[in-house]
Motif scaffolding. Structure first.
Motif, PDB file in Angstrom:
ATOM      1  N   GLY A  23       1.023  -1.093  -0.072  1.00 32.92           N
ATOM      2  CA  GLY A  23      -0.099   0.017  -0.157  1.00 32.92           C
ATOM      3  C   GLY A  23       0.874   1.306  -0.086  1.00 32.92           C
ATOM      4  O   GLY A  23       0.413   2.271  -0.582  1.00 32.92           O
ATOM      5  N   ALA A  24       2.236   1.279   0.714  1.00 37.10           N
ATOM      6  CA  ALA A  24       2.999   2.346   0.775  1.00 37.10           C
ATOM      7  C   ALA A  24       3.626   2.442  -0.624  1.00 37.10           C
ATOM      8  O   ALA A  24       3.625   3.858  -1.013  1.00 37.10           O
ATOM      9  N   GLY A  25       3.754   1.451  -1.444  1.00 36.73           N
ATOM     10  CA  GLY A  25       4.355   1.735  -2.778  1.00 36.73           C
ATOM     11  C   GLY A  25       3.291   2.571  -3.807  1.00 36.73           C
ATOM     12  O   GLY A  25       3.526   3.003  -4.397  1.00 36.73           O
ATOM     13  N   GLU A  61       5.542   6.593   2.991  1.00 42.05           N
ATOM     14  CA  GLU A  61       6.629   5.474   3.422  1.00 42.05           C
ATOM     15  C   GLU A  61       6.622   5.230   4.802  1.00 42.05           C
ATOM     16  O   GLU A  61       6.906   3.907   5.052  1.00 42.05           O
ATOM     17  N   ALA A  62       6.266   6.212   5.545  1.00 37.48           N
ATOM     18  CA  ALA A  62       6.315   5.895   7.187  1.00 37.48           C
ATOM     19  C   ALA A  62       5.088   4.753   7.467  1.00 37.48           C
ATOM     20  O   ALA A  62       5.260   3.957   8.306  1.00 37.48           O
ATOM     21  N   LEU A  63       4.123   4.716   6.555  1.00 36.53           N
ATOM     22  CA  LEU A  63       3.138   3.690   6.754  1.00 36.53           C
ATOM     23  C   LEU A  63       3.766   2.479   6.341  1.00 36.53           C
ATOM     24  O   LEU A  63       3.235   1.411   7.035  1.00 36.53           O
ATOM     25  N   GLY A  64       4.380   2.202   5.368  1.00 36.06           N
ATOM     26  CA  GLY A  64       5.115   1.105   4.878  1.00 36.06           C
ATOM     27  C   GLY A  64       6.100   0.572   6.141  1.00 36.06           C
ATOM     28  O   GLY A  64       6.017  -0.297   6.276  1.00 36.06           O
ATOM     29  N   ILE A  65       6.908   1.550   6.606  1.00 31.99           N
ATOM     30  CA  ILE A  65       7.707   1.230   7.655  1.00 31.99           C
ATOM     31  C   ILE A  65       6.982   0.569   8.658  1.00 31.99           C
ATOM     32  O   ILE A  65       7.289  -0.191   9.566  1.00 31.99           O
TER      33      ILE A  65
END
Length: 78
Positions: A23-25, A61-65
């Motif tokens: 989802g972050a991508g 990107e923070a959500l992906g991390i």
């Protein structure tokens, strides 16, 4: 199927938590694509919106991390 049900549940939960990285991508692609379409429509305003672009990319990107960290916690800490 051999093994502990709780251990299998940890791996399934970690795999589901990793969906957030995909989802972050997608989010980064949408942010950059919308910025590019707006910059092509009005090139004079593109310079003022670069900070907003970087903030949007940073949040995505923070959500992906965070989803990666949750996956690691589910695998090793629970």
């Amino acid at each position: 199927m051999e093994g502990n049900i709780a251990e299998m549940g940890q791996f399934i939960g970690a795999g589901l938590a990793c969906v957030g990285m995909g989802g972050a991508g997608i989010g980064v692609g949408l942010v950059a694509g919308n910025f590019l379409s707006g910059a092509l429509r009005n090139p004079a305003a593109a310079g003022e919106q670069t900070a907003t672009l970087f903030i949007g990319i940073a949040f995505a990107e923070a959500l992906g991390i965070f989803s990666f960290l949750v996956a690691l916690l589910l695998m090793f800490a629970v």
